[in-house]
Design a protein around this motif. Structure first.
Motif: not given
Length: 165
Positions: A74-89
């Motif tokens: 239940g922790c809000v993800p912080v995606i720290l990256s450039d040009h990352y292909d996220l799952p189920y985008a």
């Protein structure tokens, strides 16, 4: 309302990328953003449960369970990256349950997270709990669990797969 999550943000992981090294160098002495090199002495799950935001800093490896772990706890993800292909985008609106930050903004990370108003954080966290089922593996598949999500992703990309062969 009582705040159970005492820390602003958390990261623990191997130092296998410049982004991770920069994150740890920048925030290693902070009391609100907790960062660890490698394994921790305390349980990883406790740190996830104690943090509002859980940082996913892209490493050299292709995948990581870190995003799934954050969502599970239940922790809000912080995606720290450039040009990352996220799952189920193609399926999920990541901005409705995660914070996406450029790796160039590592020095501003605390300011960025503190600027998120409480009601917006609550909305993000509630949405994390809603999408949680999409990241869970069940012994017997349930509607919209990870098995169904992966199958749907493959079905969406089926036209691309045909052209490879």
């Amino acid at each position: 309302m009582k705040q159970f999550r005492k820390k602003l943000a958390f990261f623990a992981g191997a130092m296998n990328s410049r982004v991770r090294e920069n994150l740890v160098e920048t925030w290693s002495n902070d009391s609100e953003i907790i960062v660890h090199r490698g394994r921790m002495k305390t349980p990883y799950s406790e740190a996830l449960l104690d943090s509002k935001y859980c940082i996913h800093a892209k490493g050299f490896e292709i995948n990581t369970a870190r995003i799934g772990d954050a969502i599970y706890y239940g922790c809000v993800p912080v995606i720290l990256s450039d040009h990352y292909d996220l799952p189920y985008a193609d399926i999920l609106n990541w901005e409705s349950f995660a914070v996406i930050v450029s790796s160039l903004d590592i020095p501003k990370l605390k300011q960025i997270l503190q600027a998120i108003e409480y009601h917006h954080y609550v909305k993000l966290q509630n949405n994390v709990m809603q999408v949680k089922k999409h990241f869970q593996w069940n012994s017997f598949s349930k509607d919209f669990d990870i098995f169904h999500m992966v199958m749907y992703e493959l079905w969406i990309r089926r036209s691309h797969l045909r052209h490879i062969y």
